[in-house]
Design an enzyme around this catalytic site. Structure first.
Site, mmCIF file in Angstrom:
data_model
loop_
_atom_site.group_PDB
_atom_site.id
_atom_site.type_symbol
_atom_site.label_atom_id
_atom_site.label_comp_id
_atom_site.label_asym_id
_atom_site.label_seq_id
_atom_site.Cartn_x
_atom_site.Cartn_y
_atom_site.Cartn_z
ATOM 1 N N ILE A 169 5.744 -3.044 5.699
ATOM 2 C CA ILE A 169 4.520 -3.833 5.719
ATOM 3 C C ILE A 169 4.803 -5.123 4.964
ATOM 4 C CG2 ILE A 169 2.900 -1.929 6.004
ATOM 5 C CD1 ILE A 169 2.398 -1.874 3.063
ATOM 6 N N ASP A 170 4.056 -6.169 5.273
ATOM 7 C CA ASP A 170 4.313 -7.487 4.714
ATOM 8 C C ASP A 170 4.204 -7.506 3.194
ATOM 9 O OD1 ASP A 170 4.614 -8.487 7.269
ATOM 10 O OD2 ASP A 170 2.545 -9.199 7.404
ATOM 11 N N LYS A 171 4.864 -8.463 2.616
ATOM 12 C CA LYS A 171 4.865 -8.637 1.158
ATOM 13 C C LYS A 171 3.462 -8.622 0.574
ATOM 14 C CE LYS A 171 5.769 -12.254 -2.272
ATOM 15 N NZ LYS A 171 6.244 -13.637 -2.467
#
Length: 361
Positions: A169-171
């Protein structure tokens, strides 16, 4: 029986006996690591033995596990370990991790564990933490922290435990992330992502209101030619990667809406790009234009209210709330839920108060 765990509750941890720039890859699935064309003079040989001879650093056990999961293709079709290779066969080896040519070193990186057993670990990732080392982020990632956490620990087979990523999942997205603790679990879980059988639900605060209570976004995603850091929906059906997002309105606040997004596919920035595509960028998503006041009045008091919300939550309003999968060892259906993180909960509370005041005015 389905196991349901809300990570607000105390979840017992296993003892040490068996206890595993933003990402450029899709959120989960399989990656082609090797493509081999069998020599014209090759004698008949079992597929697993042939690959063990040809590939360095891959155990025969991993090859057999990958073949069992349908991750080894011969002439574009899944093949079993005992398949006898023939001259000019084209063999593709798909593995759950994207290829990389750097070593991941252990670092003491804090993260929250929601659940752990001998085969899997579920992390409740905080916003701001990069999952996997990559360009611009070679240290301080979750994977570095997992390597540190597993140092000196061995599995039930007596072998050192290693973290194996099966999705990302994105930062600046918070929420649940699944980690495998052995190769067999990794391949099994990656196949579930590849087959779109993993349950994933996200909570997103987006700009604007909706005429309907639910809907579906279908649109192939590719990197934007104007900015390679972001994705966009391409009108060319032959380009990009197929992506499907189902959404449902959870709560309406007038100028913004809380929606639940269910991923049918898991592409890079899928929810962020799809919601922008239908005119509802995520609240405070700088990459996709949501860090500006897109809906509402021109009054300075309203502008100040929104800017205060931006400061409270300096990231896109996206949280991976639900994660469900079939356990790779037991076959049980596992289900996990994560509470809304403090920053997003505070912003939602402010919008709730603002919307209630607007209705009374």
């Amino acid at each position: 029986m389905e196991q349901r765990i809300n990570i607000d509750e105390t979840v017992p941890m296993l003892p040490d006996e068996g206890v595993a720039t933003e990402e450029e890859q899709d959120e989960g699935g399989l990656y082609e690591h090797h493509r081999i064309t069998v020599d014209k003079g090759q004698a008949s040989l079992r597929l697993d033995k042939y690959l063990q001879m040809r590939l360095e650093g891959i155990s025969r056990n991993k090859i057999q596990t990958a073949a069992k999961a349908g991750c080894i293709l011969v002439n574009e079709k899944p093949a079993k370990s005992n398949y006898k290779v023939k001259p000019e066969d084209v063999i593709s080896v798909l593995l759950p991790e994207p290829p990389h040519n750097f070593e991941v070193l252990p670092e003491e990186v804090p993260f929250t564990i929601a659940y752990e057993d001998n085969d899997v670990l579920v992390v409740d990732k905080q916003a701001g933490l990069v999952v996997h080392p990559g360009y611009g982020n070679f240290t301080g990632t979750l994977l570095n922290g997992l390597k540190f956490y597993f140092q000196g620990k061995v599995g039930v087979d007596g072998q050192p435990i290693e973290p194996y990523l099966v999705h990302r999942i994105d930062k600046d997205t918070s929420g649940l992330l699944l980690i495998a603790k052995n190769e067999e679990a990794q391949v099994c879980l990656a196949k579930q992502f590849f087959d779109h059988t993993i349950e994933r639900k996200y909570q997103a605060l987006v700009w604007g209101g909706f005429d309907q209570d639910n809907g579906t976004v279908v649109g192939n995603l590719e990197r934007s030619p104007a900015d390679r850091r972001i994705m966009h929906v391409t009108p060319d059906a032959e380009r990009g990667k197929h992506a499907v997002t189902h959404w449902r309105v959870v709560e309406r606040f007038g100028y913004v809406t809380l929606v639940e997004c269910v991923l049918e596919t898991g592409r890079t920035h899928q929810i962020r790009a799809h919601m922008q595509h239908i005119g509802h960028p995520l609240f405070n998503d700088a990459a996709y234009g949501g860090d500006k006041i897109l809906k509402g009045t021109t009054f300075s008091k309203y502008r100040q209210f929104v800017e205060n919300c931006f400061r409270l939550m300096p990231r896109q309003a996206l949280h991976a709330q639900v994660l469900g999968f079939v356990h790779p060892a037991t076959g049980r259906q596992m289900h996990f839920e994560s509470s809304m993180p403090d920053d997003m909960a505070l912003v939602l509370a402010k919008w709730r108060t603002y919307a209630a005041g607007s209705m009374q005015a």
